[in-house]
Scaffold this motif. Structure first.
Motif: not given
Length: 478
Positions: A239, A237, A215-216
């Motif tokens: 993240r 793609t 994730t971020f």
């Protein structure tokens, strides 16, 4: 798969013994699962079976029973090297069962922070280096994974403030589902393991699973010099935050060598004094170390170093503390390891070079005059990519293993006249010892005898470590 604790009282089948199989079987047994371990090798070749038997784990050796996988099976955990074409794996997939590697199990159980490192070449060196660097920064590091200690062996004991630094193969990653490292490092991608993956698409997709669940909040460390890494960065793609590294270009943001190395490996590197720099997202610029001060030499090790620096910074290490472990690192066994010097000839063990790309890199770590020992398991490559590098760096080749004919043909296409093919002996150790003696006889003072096989060892030896140790023993006793 579900959380491992959810398999209490349910049937879990572990395919393959060895370290990872034993570790994950013991783990599920401890969690209360009904564990069956299966290995196609005969019982006398499975010394690990006795330990599991003593715990009450069912161990089946000597083949795959037809009723091993049934609808009552809740989970299959397979040794990474077992192909998806193996009958019990195909049965499990046909029944819609989860088939994972122990990496997935360990991830779900562990509360520690995780750095995952993968790539076609340089994984072990970079993983070990990262572990050393984090320790130097007072960040507790546990080095595990494909490097030797199974992740499932350390999963429960690792604390939340520990960092598990995990070397990961494409085989391991292919069998993951929820696996999510806080820092994911992809070093490079070159053609290898196609006998397992079938094609490059599957190989690349398996490597890319390292980033699939990030994730971020996480960081993806990627090689800006590698075409596959660049495609991933441009794909949209990812993240995670991307932290690039490079040895051939200056970056506006990332970790890089300055001035850069030439883009072509065979080009002259010149006499320029190079440094490793880190430029952060605000433009802050910091010199980490002079490249010539790195504890292990070579352009490829500079690439490993910048990747390791990027991973450590992503994990929160202070850049000011990284120079000392970069300077003090002395490398890893079987990776361009100096062995001995006899009669003016230096012997180097690079048994971990299990593909042509790794061998090419090792050839350019020396100025030339190399007698190369190469060959091993035949995975279908023709080794044509070796030809121009054999022309410039190598004076003689000793070819052995299943690929001996292909390696010899590449040497002949390179115009080498000193080419010797070692025919197999029933005793694989005797074959390799003979090859080392042949290479030594071809070398003159000032030359280098280099074991860099460009092939896996499994046609002759159970591991590249065994192959490398026999080479070293032979060199020392010449």
């Amino acid at each position: 798969m579900e959380h491992p604790s959810a398999y209490k009282g349910r049937r879990v089948v572990v395919l393959g013994l060895a370290k990872s199989g034993v570790s994950v079987a013991k783990l599920f047994h401890k969690l209360g699962a009904i564990v069956t371990v299966n290995d196609q090798k005969e019982r006398q070749l499975c010394p690990e079976a006795d330990e599991l038997d003593a715990l009450g784990v069912s161990v089946l050796c000597g083949g795959h029973p037809g009723d091993l996988i049934t609808a009552e099976t809740a989970l299959v955990v397979k040794n990474p090297g077992i192909p998806y074409t193996a009958p019990p794996v195909k049965q499990a997939l046909a029944l819609g069962l989860d088939v994972v590697t122990e990496v997935e199990v360990a991830y779900l159980l562990s509360s520690a922070q995780l750095i995952g490192i993968t790539g076609s070449n340089g994984k072990t060196t970079t993983t070990t280096w990262i572990g050393d660097m984090l320790e130097a920064c007072d960040m507790n590091a546990i080095v595990a994974g494909n490097i030797g200690t199974p992740l499932s062996e350390v999963a429960l004991s690792a604390r939340p403030d520990d960092w598990i630094v995990a070397e990961l193969s494409s085989f391991q990653l292919k069998g993951t589902q929820a696996f999510r490292p806080h820092v994911a490092v992809l070093l490079n991608v070159s053609e290898t393991h196609l006998d397992y993956h079938g094609d490059m698409d599957d190989y690349v997709a398996s490597k890319a699973k390292l980033f699939a669940n990030q994730t971020f909040k996480d960081t993806a460390v990627l090689n800006a010099d590698d075409p596959v890494c660049r495609q991933l960065m441009a794909s949209g793609t990812l993240r995670a935050r991307v932290l690039p590294f490079s040895v051939t270009q200056r970056l506006d943001y990332g970790v890089f060598v300055d001035p850069p190395f030439p883009s072509e490996l065979a080009d002259s590197a010149g006499d320029e004094k190079r440094v490793i720099r880190y430029v952060d997202q605000t433009g802050g610029d910091q010199t980490i170390i002079n490249v010539e001060e790195l504890g292990i030499p070579g352009r490829h090790n500079a690439a490993n170093a910048v990747a390791a620096v990027a991973a450590c910074i992503a994990a929160g290490a202070e850049p000011d503390l990284l120079a000392s472990p970069l300077r003090g690192f002395r490398g890893v066994e079987h990776r361009l390891e100096f062995v001995t010097e006899k009669n003016g000839v230096k012997f180097y063990n690079n048994s971990k070079a299990t593909n042509a790309a790794a061998t090419i890199i090792s050839l350019h770590s020396f100025p030339g005059n190399i007698v190369l020992i190469a060959g091993g398991l035949d995975r279908g490559s023709d080794y044509a990519e070796l030809v121009p590098h054999l022309q410039t760096q190598v004076k003689g080749v000793v070819a052995l293993g299943e690929t001996r004919g292909k390696i010899a043909q590449a040497a002949e296409l390179a115009g080498l006249s000193a080419v010797k093919i070692v025919e197999p002996d029933e005793d694989a150790e005797a074959t390799l010892r003979f090859a080392v003696r042949e290479a030594a006889s071809m070398a003159q003072p000032g030359d280098i005898v280099l074991l860099s096989p460009a092939c896996a060892s499994w046609d002759m030896f159970q591991s590249y470590e065994i192959r490398g140790r026999i080479f070293k023993q032979t060199a020392h006793t010449l």
